[in-house]
Design a protein around this motif. Sequence first.
Motif, PDB file in Angstrom:
ATOM      1  N   LYS A  43      -6.492   3.658   6.841  1.00 20.36           N
ATOM      2  CA  LYS A  43      -5.957   4.490   5.765  1.00 20.36           C
ATOM      3  C   LYS A  43      -6.684   4.204   4.455  1.00 20.36           C
ATOM      4  CE  LYS A  43      -1.363   4.645   7.876  1.00 20.36           C
ATOM      5  NZ  LYS A  43       0.092   4.374   7.700  1.00 20.36           N
ATOM      6  N   ILE A  44      -6.923   2.929   4.197  1.00 21.04           N
ATOM      7  CA  ILE A  44      -7.667   2.568   2.977  1.00 21.04           C
ATOM      8  C   ILE A  44      -9.094   3.097   3.052  1.00 21.04           C
ATOM      9  CG2 ILE A  44      -8.496   0.632   1.597  1.00 21.04           C
ATOM     10  CD1 ILE A  44      -6.099  -0.971   2.549  1.00 21.04           C
ATOM     11  N   TYR A  63       0.832  -1.214   0.000  1.00 24.34           N
ATOM     12  CA  TYR A  63       0.000   0.000   0.000  1.00 24.34           C
ATOM     13  C   TYR A  63       0.863   1.259   0.000  1.00 24.34           C
ATOM     14  CZ  TYR A  63      -3.159   3.646   1.574  1.00 24.34           C
ATOM     15  OH  TYR A  63      -3.873   4.823   1.673  1.00 24.34           O
ATOM     16  N   ARG A 104      -1.001   3.688  -2.667  1.00 18.67           N
ATOM     17  CA  ARG A 104      -1.458   4.912  -2.009  1.00 18.67           C
ATOM     18  C   ARG A 104      -1.834   5.958  -3.055  1.00 18.67           C
ATOM     19  NH1 ARG A 104       2.517   7.557   2.254  1.00 18.67           N
ATOM     20  NH2 ARG A 104       1.833   5.735   3.462  1.00 18.67           N
ATOM     21  N   SER A 105      -2.992   6.570  -2.861  1.00 21.55           N
ATOM     22  CA  SER A 105      -3.550   7.590  -3.765  1.00 21.55           C
ATOM     23  C   SER A 105      -3.921   7.030  -5.137  1.00 21.55           C
ATOM     24  CB  SER A 105      -2.564   8.755  -3.953  1.00 21.55           C
ATOM     25  OG  SER A 105      -2.235   9.333  -2.706  1.00 21.55           O
ATOM     26  N   GLU A 120     -13.753   9.249   0.173  1.00 21.98           N
ATOM     27  CA  GLU A 120     -13.853  10.467  -0.630  1.00 21.98           C
ATOM     28  C   GLU A 120     -14.666  10.248  -1.898  1.00 21.98           C
ATOM     29  OE1 GLU A 120      -9.890  11.716  -1.380  1.00 21.98           O
ATOM     30  OE2 GLU A 120      -9.382  12.011   0.748  1.00 21.98           O
ATOM     31  N   ASP A 166     -10.284   5.728   4.736  1.00 22.36           N
ATOM     32  CA  ASP A 166     -10.342   7.182   4.571  1.00 22.36           C
ATOM     33  C   ASP A 166     -10.151   7.580   3.112  1.00 22.36           C
ATOM     34  OD1 ASP A 166     -10.713   7.416   7.282  1.00 22.36           O
ATOM     35  OD2 ASP A 166      -8.595   7.755   7.733  1.00 22.36           O
ATOM     36  N   GLU A 167      -9.306   6.861   2.384  1.00 21.16           N
ATOM     37  CA  GLU A 167      -9.084   7.185   0.985  1.00 21.16           C
ATOM     38  C   GLU A 167     -10.303   6.868   0.131  1.00 21.16           C
ATOM     39  OE1 GLU A 167      -5.976   6.013  -2.647  1.00 21.16           O
ATOM     40  OE2 GLU A 167      -5.441   5.632  -0.553  1.00 21.16           O
TER      41      GLU A 167
END
Length: 764
Positions: free
Chosen positions: A521-522, A485, A490-491, A528, A524-525
């Motif tokens: 973390k996953i 990740y 990431r992103s 969006e 929260d991404e």
Amino acid sequence: MTPRHSEPTPAPLASLLTECCEAGRAGRSVRLSVTRARGSDAARTAFLYYGVTNPQNPQNVSVTPLPLNFRSFAGSRTRICSSLDMFLAGEVTLGSGGQLTAARSIRTFTESLRERGAGVRGALPHVYARGGLCCCASSRCSYVITLRRLQRPYTCEQKPLIKVMLEKMEAKGQRSVKGGQKGRKRPVQGSDGDGKKKPRLDGTTVSYFRRVSDRLKEGFTEEEEKGVFVHNVLSEVKGKAALVAMDMTGSLVLEKLLPLAGPAQVADVLAELGGDTGSEFTGVACDQCGGHVMQSAVRQARRWTEEASDVTEAGEEHCGMLEAQVQRLCGVVRENIVRFAKDPYGSHVLRTLVQVLSGCLTPEAPGAPKAKKNRICEGEMMDFEIPTSFWWELKHLADCLMENINVCVSNTSACAALQILLTVCHRKRPILCKKLNKGIMGYLTSLSSAPGVSPLLVFMKDPSDSHLLQTVFKFSHKALLRDVYRNHLRSQLMPLVLHPIAHFPVQSLIAASAPFRLFLKIFDELMEGFEAILAAGNLGLVVQMVESCARWEERQSELLQRLLQAFHCSEPATLQVSCLPLFLSFLAYEVYYHTKPAEGDAVTQSSQQALSVCYHGSRLVQALAGFKDRSVLMNSLHELSSANLLTLGTDPMGSRALQALVTSGSDKGRGKILRKMQDMYVDLACSACGSRLLEAVWSSATVSQRQSIAERLAPSESRLRSHQFARHIWAKFGLTSFLKRRGDWLEAQTGDSKKRKMFRDILE
């Protein structure tokens, strides 16, 4: 024969039928042919020529064209011709000026002519095909062949020519693949992969094995009779095992016979299949029929303990015959690992061998049809004891596959074999599985790609490698997931979850990361673009997010609020009582209730709208039932009408959701729902899904709630005891004792309740 026409004019269907009826009364034959039209519309139109031939003068033919609707196959002669099978099966719509709209096959069309008095003799569709595909079909056969030199329409008189061409193609060991790419060939029975003629069993031997197959279907009542039968059949096989294994009839018999044979007999068959050096294993395993025999033989290695172990004078234990043959096969597979892994039949032998070496096999029901996709559920595998040598063979085989990881990644069959290796190693050899996961991920991430783009993103979008990455993520440890990740994903998750293929590996990543803080973390991404995920239709990923979020209480309220907003029932607060039907159907408020939220009351709409349940909706509600705060769902459940509750309880998917809501609630909340359901207990008991729901509710209910359920069921004794599902409810709930010895019944239920509470406290 049918003459050529440059630009035929369509005629009404009524005129065509009238002409055919007149031809039938005159005793003339009727033939059909199909051709493409010429001119500007040639790419979009094909015509059905209905030719009426005079037997005294074959050249005198009256032809009437009937247009076919081939618009979806525009622009390609090959598509038009290959779609004729759809036409013959009645899947392509016939059209004649709008008069005939229903799809009909040639057979149905000719039957309609018979009803009108037309004499149809040998009605057979034909195709004009100059160097293209020619489709021949009758009531018994339908096949597609390539006619490269055919300059005239194929007619009934040319059937001998077609037969000669087919015989020549079979002699070469090739036949056109129906619906496949141009030029691709596949071997047929009696030829090897190179198209060379291979020996075949004679007719007498084939008849013998057919009789053996019929006898095996009857079964055996005595072990002695079965042993004698197996011994006699294997005696006939001896000396020609490879020939029998690669024959269609013989392979079916051997595949069924080997599970009935002893380990020593199976070892003898394997020894003969491999030859003196074992090199013949490759040819048999990579054969369309022989591969199934090899799989059946290898699966019998789990019975190696049935052999009597011989002890030498030096005190060393001699390896069993079957174990030795499996080891010999492993050596051949390692030497030819690329061919075994890439071959569509040899790959299945490799997968079975990996399972046997690990000591776990998928149960195979006798006579069950083979699945198209070799999906293995880890919980369904059965474990068995294996010799020490198998552990080392598995390690060597795994090392050999990793040395050819480039082949495993680029080939579909080899990729599936690698997934099986990861699955069994996770179950039996976790250290080896960890090493394999690290090696696979290291290779995939080391390949070159576009600047600034991780190669892992490319593999996640590949139809074959995405399955491999799903397996890798599923069995990966915390450090590997965190590294993947951080350095590659990431992103980048939002573009992946919106991809039709890449969202499946992301779903597996979410499930694997749920126990670790990496999930936050996953989460929260992905939050969006939550509504974009729903709009893309990736419902499985949404359900997986909810299921994983059940472990993290601090994110549950945020996710529930996002769901309410996505289904348009968040504001005003009165709309939230309508959320359960929306979740179950995975439809927004406007779509489900056919009105905007501001136009009506949610409770009124909920009571009037018929309930609908989908698979992902049921899973979503089951996952939400595991949240700490279930007040929104429970309030919506209380607002459902009795009819909707009964629909939910008797639905195969809805009953699972209702069970999760009722059993996960408190005793007080469960009692409120049960009071609303008390008039439908009998209907639930008489339903396949409802009876299972009622049993689950009974297991979690208190003594007073059980007594209330029994009081509602007892008056319907005759109906319940005579029903195929409800009679099990009557027996399990002890309702006979409830009617005649209520004190004993209450005492038994109280004791059962105390035991369940004690074990619940211990488990907690």
